[in-house]
Write a protein that holds these residues in place. Structure first.
Motif, PDB file in Angstrom:
ATOM      1  N   TRP A 301       4.435   1.404  10.506  1.00 28.95           N
ATOM      2  CA  TRP A 301       3.100   1.387   9.932  1.00 28.95           C
ATOM      3  C   TRP A 301       2.104   2.058  10.880  1.00 28.95           C
ATOM      4  CZ3 TRP A 301       1.685  -3.799   7.072  1.00 28.95           C
ATOM      5  CH2 TRP A 301       2.676  -4.101   6.140  1.00 28.95           C
ATOM      6  N   ASP A 305      -2.515   1.669   7.834  1.00 35.50           N
ATOM      7  CA  ASP A 305      -1.659   0.863   6.967  1.00 35.50           C
ATOM      8  C   ASP A 305      -1.878  -0.623   7.224  1.00 35.50           C
ATOM      9  OD1 ASP A 305      -0.512   3.229   6.032  1.00 35.50           O
ATOM     10  OD2 ASP A 305       1.120   3.162   7.506  1.00 35.50           O
ATOM     11  N   ASP A 447       6.496  -0.011   3.544  1.00 37.01           N
ATOM     12  CA  ASP A 447       6.032   1.374   3.638  1.00 37.01           C
ATOM     13  C   ASP A 447       7.044   2.322   2.997  1.00 37.01           C
ATOM     14  OD1 ASP A 447       7.686   2.893   5.990  1.00 37.01           O
ATOM     15  OD2 ASP A 447       7.549   0.732   6.349  1.00 37.01           O
TER      16      ASP A 447
END
Length: 567
Positions: A301, A305, A447
């Motif tokens: 991330w 994010d 993700d």
């Protein structure tokens, strides 16, 4: 058998309730026989009248909940109207397809997974949907129960409107929830459109203020003897549930309420359950909430994010002050993931920094106190004693945060071993299925790189989670908002062990034998997500979205666009 609860109903106006049921019985033939084009026109009329009533509904809701109209939390009242409008639009669209001689399901909507399970692509359903939802990457699917094939799904869609008629139309009772404003009306739509019922709605005292607004919005249904709204305490619900003129019951609430209605209380309940003799022996469907997990999948991330996903987690906890059946209650983090503490710090900062809000649901303080009993690592983020974060929960324990729905602003944190992503996802799935109360809604945050690299493990988790709604990179409550997808507990619950309930609502495609709905959003959305706690203009965004959806009035579109871009 059906019980008679004369003592409990002694304080209710039986004559008025009897008249309401008699009106609905008299109106049933005209509702069942109503031509399809008239049904569509009536739904469109409700949608447009709701647009006209929206300001009043929000103002009354703010007054009832003790917030001002310009408060950040007033946005929650606008948000509550959006799912109802979505359901109205969804039923309009599906019935419109049938009226035009088209199939309810587009040819490419039905696919079959490698394991044989059938999936129906439900959202986006129209070109306008694709345009409106595309910036957030919103999609929705309905997964059918194993054993029901693609042909079964196609044949079941809107079957009642394609020559077969309704299986068992009758007079239905809705026992409405006491939190989100849209829920009782969504229940009404489901029973009337998918089952062909006329309906009496008993509003919870918490949101009894909605009655005049709903009676005006659904005015045509009320005037023609198809719908009645009543209010009052539990004794009114008991009297109507056991009324010989009521054929079926649907309720949204707690398992305790369901069990009291079906089995009774105390020693009587235990005896009735042991002997298989319910007090209420008529068809009953129910949505009863539970403990909802948010499962964070480790991955590479970025800082941005972390910010976006922390925002989603905080929103899923604090929306409506936590008074919602799918509120995030347990945050599942991967042990040893180097970004876990940063994510938790941002969640904590958001929960601490948002404006205070007084819980309005009765019994909130008691539920919070019960959840915090014995929790040495509980931290109050807002004075005095509000927005609790409880770290260090033992996943193998019988913690009350695993076994009791708090229905308020408490978020627990569990860390599970994560030697690999597949091992972690398997452990998180088992934890959610085995340790947490209920089976309503679960959310996964993952993700794109990890999702692609570990696609088989992610797919196994989505398929293996025994929840009626799964959210991927967006709060699972999305599945209950679209209208086309389903909302309810995972199949298999029984009256004796009710879990998160039986049956579904929504389901505008009217599919038989749905198992779960899977709703997804973009991990990297092009515009700020709708499910976000830190939006700078949430009331303006949702107010304009409601106006566009209610009236198709494009004069509200510029305000919607500006609020979206300024998020």
């Amino acid at each position: 058998m059906t019980g008679t609860l004369d003592g409990a109903a002694s304080s209710v106006d039986r004559a008025a309730l009897d008249r309401a049921v008699a009106d609905l019985r008299s109106g049933l033939p005209t509702w069942v026989g109503l031509p399809l084009v008239e049904r569509i026109a009536l739904l469109r009329g409700v949608r447009r009248r709701l647009g006209r009533e929206a300001d009043g509904i929000v103002a009354a809701g703010c007054a009832a909940q003790g917030i001002s109209g310009d408060d950040r939390w007033a946005a929650d009242l606008w948000i509550d109207l959006s799912p109802l409008l979505n359901h109205l639009s969804a039923f309009e669209e599906v019935l419109g397809r049938v009226a035009a001689g088209r199939e309810p399901l587009p040819a490419d909507a039905v696919t079959t997974r490698p394991d044989g399970q059938v999936v129906v692509g439900a959202v986006p359903a129209t070109r306008l949907d694709a345009l409106m939802l595309g910036g957030w990457g919103l999609r929705g699917e309905v997964w059918m129960q194993p054993g029901f094939g693609a042909d079964d799904a196609r044949a079941s869609a809107a079957r009642a409107y394609r020559g077969d008629g309704f299986d068992a139309p009758g007079v239905a009772l809705v026992l409405g929830a006491g939190n989100a404003a849209f829920l009782p009306a969504v229940d009404v739509l489901h029973l009337m459109i998918t089952r062909g019922c006329t309906v009496v709605v008993k509003l919870n005292p918490v949101n009894a203020y909605l009655r005049p607004f709903f009676e005006r919005a659904f005015g045509d249904f009320v005037e023609r003897g198809w719908l009645r709204f009543v209010d009052g305490g539990p004794e009114v619900g008991q009297y109507l549930a056991h009324h010989p003129g009521v054929d079926r019951v649907h309720m949204t609430g707690s398992a305790a309420t369901y069990n009291a209605l079906v089995w009774g209380t105390g020693d009587e309940a235990e005896l009735n359950r042991a002997t298989g003799r319910p007090l209420l022996d008529k068809p009953i469907t129910a949505e009863l909430g539970g403990v909802s997990p948010m499962i964070v999948v480790p991955g590479p991330w970025l800082s941005s994010d972390i910010t976006v996903q922390a925002d989603r987690i905080a929103y899923a906890k604090l929306h409506n002050c936590g008074h919602i059946c799918a509120a995030a209650q347990v945050l599942v983090l991967p042990e040893g993931w180097p970004l876990a503490d940063r994510l938790l710090d941002e969640v904590r900062a958001l929960m601490r920094g948002l404006p205070p809000r007084r819980p309005y649901y009765p019994g909130s303080d008691h539920m919070v106190a019960r959840a915090l009993e014995g929790q040495s690592r509980a931290q109050a983020l807002v004075a005095p004693d509000r927005r609790w974060l409880v770290e260090g929960l033992d996943p193998d324990s019988d913690d009350t945060l695993f076994s009791d729905e708090v229905f308020a602003d408490v978020l627990g944190v569990v860390r599970l071993p994560a030697p690999t992503v597949p091992a972690y996802l398997d452990a998180a799935t088992e934890f959610a299925n085995q340790r947490l109360l209920g089976d309503l809604a679960a959310t996964i945050l993952v993700d794109p790189k990890t999702a692609q690299a570990e696609g088989a493990a992610l797919d196994r988790a989505v398929a293996g989670l025994r929840y009626g709604a799964i959210g991927i990179n967006g709060w699972a409550v999305m599945a209950g908002s679209f209208g086309y997808t389903t909302w309810g507990g995972f199949p298999g619950n029984t009256p004796a062990d009710i879990g998160s309930g039986v049956g579904v609502i929504g389901n505008a495609l009217m599919l038989a034998h749905p198992q779960k709905s899977v709703a997804s959003a973009a991990f990297h959305p092009r515009i700020k997500p709708l499910d976000t706690a830190s939006h700078r203009h949430p009331a303006a965004l949702w107010r304009n979205l409601v106006r566009v959806n209610a009236s198709e009035d494009l004069r509200a579109a510029p305000g919607l666009l500006i609020a979206t871009l300024r998020g």
